[in-house]
Enzyme design. Structure first.
Site, PDB file in Angstrom:
ATOM      1  N   LYS A 168      63.501  45.799  25.739  1.00  0.00           N
ATOM      2  CA  LYS A 168      64.393  45.030  24.862  1.00  0.00           C
ATOM      3  C   LYS A 168      63.896  45.208  23.432  1.00  0.00           C
ATOM      4  CE  LYS A 168      65.461  41.555  22.868  1.00  0.00           C
ATOM      5  NZ  LYS A 168      65.868  41.643  21.446  1.00  0.00           N
ATOM      6  N   GLY A 209      55.564  40.475  18.782  1.00  0.00           N
ATOM      7  CA  GLY A 209      56.487  39.722  17.931  1.00  0.00           C
ATOM      8  C   GLY A 209      55.774  38.501  17.379  1.00  0.00           C
ATOM      9  N   THR A 241      54.383  34.558  16.843  1.00  0.00           N
ATOM     10  CA  THR A 241      53.584  33.673  17.692  1.00  0.00           C
ATOM     11  C   THR A 241      54.453  32.605  18.371  1.00  0.00           C
ATOM     12  OG1 THR A 241      51.622  34.115  16.392  1.00  0.00           O
ATOM     13  CG2 THR A 241      51.624  32.055  17.632  1.00  0.00           C
ATOM     14  N   GLU A 268      51.129  40.395  21.771  1.00  0.00           N
ATOM     15  CA  GLU A 268      50.642  40.864  20.463  1.00  0.00           C
ATOM     16  C   GLU A 268      51.451  40.096  19.430  1.00  0.00           C
ATOM     17  OE1 GLU A 268      48.470  43.472  20.107  1.00  0.00           O
ATOM     18  OE2 GLU A 268      48.466  44.393  22.088  1.00  0.00           O
ATOM     19  N   CYS A 296      52.114  43.493  10.839  1.00  0.00           N
ATOM     20  CA  CYS A 296      51.313  42.367  11.345  1.00  0.00           C
ATOM     21  C   CYS A 296      49.879  42.449  10.834  1.00  0.00           C
ATOM     22  CB  CYS A 296      51.330  42.373  12.865  1.00  0.00           C
ATOM     23  SG  CYS A 296      50.806  43.957  13.545  1.00  0.00           S
ATOM     24  N   GLU A 351      52.024  32.698   8.303  1.00  0.00           N
ATOM     25  CA  GLU A 351      52.386  34.101   8.115  1.00  0.00           C
ATOM     26  C   GLU A 351      53.692  34.195   7.311  1.00  0.00           C
ATOM     27  OE1 GLU A 351      53.875  36.390  11.507  1.00  0.00           O
ATOM     28  OE2 GLU A 351      52.476  37.986  10.988  1.00  0.00           O
TER      29      GLU A 351
END
Ligand code: NAD
Length: 481
Positions: free
Chosen positions: A173, A226, A228, A248, A282, A385
């Site tokens: 996906k 993607g 958190t 991750e 990231c 972030e």
């Protein structure tokens, strides 16, 4: 306007709902394509195809799987220009970056894992003269992979390649924001002779398509990259189902410049770490810590370099920065810059969208490289972030203080340390809570090393042997002598 389809059992098919979502070109802000708005029926169909393909693919000799994967890599490489163009249009990143980093890396992922499987060995443990144990590593069945928009094909192949190399079949996906190169990868797999059902690609929204994949009872393995918040939701669904999961997730990475660093190297590396891919990696060093004695000089030069970065049309050769990925993301970045001001920060450069780039780009999503100073290490801007071209600079007195700052967030993905003192480099690297520590560099990646994050940045590791182990099930066989 082109509508793409799902790739299921070797065929391009429309979604069961018949409904499509808009695909927007961030450079222009205009809808340029349609993507399937898939639901659990499409996931069901893809899982069934993957389940059916598993018995043959999992017993196909590794050398045969390698041959097919090398053909995929070669075809991808041959079509590098078309893939790079598609990645640029879908994501807003400079075409030059897609050509030099994203697509070459997708080729490398496919080639690396395609050949790694023929070198994969398992352990044996002799118990003196009583018995011998050996470990079998079998593919786990249907793997679900879920990937983000920032490095679309790069991260899609980071998961798909080791999963199929190890003999699993996959339902992938991709991000609904950047679906195009994954769609094109399906066509390449077909041309390269990957059997139908080994890789299935289902497009759609995370909360609908992604969630249906995560919850499917016949998908025992999930590899996710993607945010958190999404990772937490996936962990919530999969934990009671006892799935094997790799997560991750996000980062708020420290980039630490000591006074004894080679300053030119630290400057150029820090500029890249702050702004590459519009800061949407990231691993970007969004918190820049600079030792007090060189702080003023360093900040002056750093801001000078940030101001020189050209934000422009992603298709133009001289653009250093393209568009950020979406209007919603642009608004999020703007929101954090406003918050930085509320929190007492001083905007040293950027802080806004640039003047008109050209007529084609007038409705695109652009933001200037932004440097903020004067914020406390514990404020929200330094804790959350942002994932855009925004970096916060903070002075520090000594090693203990900067390690406390660096480790003082929920995240633990990557860190960079700039120093000429080799003892200090090792000492600091050992104390940082981080899945990766770079010394005198940033984003230098070797596909063999373990990759992942600590704390809220990740669970588990991928890359090299870690990926081959993740996608296989170890079974110990104990033979009495
Ligand atoms: P996201 O979490 O919004 O989406 C990632 C993927 O998950 C997309 O395909 C999305 O459709 C899907 N998804 C969303 N909700 C879902 C749900 N409930 N169930 C299943 N799937 C769902 O992340 P994003 O905005 O696409 O990407 C940016 C984030 O990714 C940042 O936080 C960034 O740090 C992180 N990231 C991490 C790494 C890493 O290696 N650690 C690499 C790249 C990006």
């Amino acid at each position: 306007m082109e509508a793409i389809g799902n790739y299921i059992n070797g065929e391009v098919v429309a979604p069961a709902s018949g409904a499509f979502l808009d695909n927007v070109d961030p450079a222009t802000g205009q809808v340029y394509g349609k993507i399937p708005d898939s639901d659990e029926r499409d996931i069901e169909r893809a899982v069934a195809a993957a389940r059916d393909a598993f018995p043959v693919w999992s017993t196909t000799p590794a050398a045969e799987r390698t041959k097919i994967m090398l053909r995929i890599a070669d075809l991808l490489e041959k079509n590098l220009d078309a893939f790079a163009q598609a990645e640029c249009v879908d994501n807003g990143k400079p075409l030059s970056l897609a050509r030099s980093v994203d697509i070459p890396r997708a080729v490398a992922n496919t080639r690396f894992f395609g050949t790694a499987i023929t070198h994969f060995a398992s352990e044996a443990h002799a118990m003196d003269d009583q018995a011998i144990n050996y470990t079998l590593r079998n593919p786990r069945g249907v793997v679900g992979t879920i990937s983000p928009w920032n490095l679309p094909l790069y991260l899609f192949t980071w998961k798909v390649a080791p999963a199929i190399a190890t003999g699993n079949t996959v339902v992938a996906k991709p991000s609904e924001i950047t679906p195009m190169t994954a769609f094109m990868y399906g066509a390449v797999c077909k041309s390269a002779g990957l059997p139908p059902g080994v890789l299935n690609i289902v497009h759609g929204l995370g909360a609908k398509t992604g969630a249906a994949l995560v919850a499917h009872q016949d998908v025992p393995t999930i590899s996710f990259t993607g945010g958190t918040v999404t990772g937490r939701s996936i962990a919530g669904t999969t934990a009671p189902m006892f799935k094997k999961v790799s997560l991750e997730m996000g980062g708020k990475n420290p980039n630490i410049v000591f006074a004894d660093a080679a300053i030119d190297q630290a400057l150029s590396g820090s500029v890249r770490a702050s702004f590459a891919n519009q800061g949407q990696i990231c691993l970007c060093g969004s918190r820049l810590f600079v030792e007090e004695s060189v702080y003023d000089v360093f900040v002056d030069m750093f801001v000078g370099m940030a101001k020189k970065l050209k934000v422009g049309d992603p298709l133009a050769k001289d653009s250093d920065q393209g568009a950020v990925v979406s209007k919603a993301h642009l608004e999020k970045i703007r929101g954090y810059v406003a918050l930085a001001k509320e929190e007492g920060g001083e905007i040293l450069c950027g802080g806004q969208s640039p003047q008109l780039i050209n007529d084609r780009c007038k409705d695109g999503f652009y933001f200037e490289p932004t440097v903020i100073a004067g914020l406390d290490a514990s404020c929200r801007v330094n804790q959350e972030e942002i994932f855009g071209p925004v970096v916060s600079i903070i002075p520090f007195k000594d090693e203990d203080e900067v390690i406390a700052y660096a480790n003082g967030t929920d995240y633990g993905l990557s860190a960079s340390v700039w120093t000429q003192d080799i003892t200090r480099a090792h000492r600091v690297a050992a104390r940082l809570q981080s899945g990766t520590v770079w010394v005198n560099t940033w984003l230098l990646r070797d596909l063999r090393v373990p990759f992942g994050g600590m704390k809220s940045s990740g669970v588990g590791r991928e890359g090299g042997l870690e990926a081959l182990r993740f996608f296989t099930e170890p079974k110990n066989v104990c033979v009495k002598l």
